[in-house]
Design a protein around this motif. Structure first.
Motif, short mmCIF file in Angstrom:
data_model
loop_
_atom_site.label_atom_id
_atom_site.label_comp_id
_atom_site.label_asym_id
_atom_site.label_seq_id
_atom_site.Cartn_x
_atom_site.Cartn_y
_atom_site.Cartn_z
N THR A 137 -11.36 3.64 5.31
CA THR A 137 -10.77 3.38 4.27
C THR A 137 -12.27 2.90 3.45
O THR A 137 -12.64 1.88 3.84
N VAL A 157 -9.43 -1.67 -0.01
CA VAL A 157 -8.35 -1.82 0.47
C VAL A 157 -8.11 -3.60 1.53
O VAL A 157 -8.27 -3.70 1.76
N GLN A 165 -3.15 7.85 5.71
CA GLN A 165 -4.10 8.54 5.81
C GLN A 165 -5.49 7.03 6.88
O GLN A 165 -6.34 7.70 7.31
N ILE A 166 -4.83 6.25 6.11
CA ILE A 166 -5.66 4.90 6.59
C ILE A 166 -5.78 5.19 8.15
O ILE A 166 -6.97 5.28 9.57
N ASP A 209 -7.19 8.93 9.92
CA ASP A 209 -9.00 8.78 9.52
C ASP A 209 -9.60 7.72 10.23
O ASP A 209 -10.64 7.46 10.68
N ILE A 267 0.94 -0.95 0.14
CA ILE A 267 0.04 0.02 -0.25
C ILE A 267 0.71 1.43 -0.24
O ILE A 267 1.93 1.15 0.83
N PRO A 268 0.66 2.26 -0.74
CA PRO A 268 1.31 3.23 -0.74
C PRO A 268 1.28 3.79 0.85
O PRO A 268 0.74 3.61 0.87
N ARG A 269 2.52 4.38 1.18
CA ARG A 269 3.19 5.02 2.67
C ARG A 269 1.70 6.48 2.95
O ARG A 269 1.10 6.06 3.67
N GLU A 270 1.67 7.16 1.88
CA GLU A 270 1.05 8.11 2.11
C GLU A 270 -0.33 7.84 2.13
O GLU A 270 -1.25 8.22 2.90
N GLN A 271 -1.39 7.12 1.16
CA GLN A 271 -2.64 5.96 1.61
C GLN A 271 -2.60 4.96 2.83
O GLN A 271 -4.03 5.33 3.53
N LEU A 272 -1.72 4.43 3.43
CA LEU A 272 -1.56 4.41 4.58
C LEU A 272 -1.17 4.59 5.73
O LEU A 272 -2.07 5.32 6.35
#
Length: 68
Positions: free
Chosen positions: A33, A37, A26-27, A30, A19-24
């Protein structure tokens, strides 16, 4: 959207391979998700198996993320 709580793979330090670091990040910030995912589990006992798990998965190897 799915809500992640303590004990779910999405809140485990072993979850997230692929999972791209930025997306991880954010998950984890927050605790929510999209349903689709899926990430790798890097738990030492299962790492050789290259498991892919949902953010809502769980196991006895759960290790909570450290607070930043």
């Amino acid at each position: 959207m799915l809500t992640i709580t303590e004990g779910h793979c999405g809140s485990c330090m072993h979850f997230g391979e692929g999972i791209p670091r930025e997306q991880l990040v954010q998950i984890r910030v927050d605790s929510r998700t999209p349903r689709d995912v899926i990430g790798g589990c890097g738990h030492p006992a299962t790492a050789p198996l290259h498991l892919k798990v949902s953010v809502l998965g769980s196991c006895d190897g759960f290790t909570p993320l450290e607070a930043a």
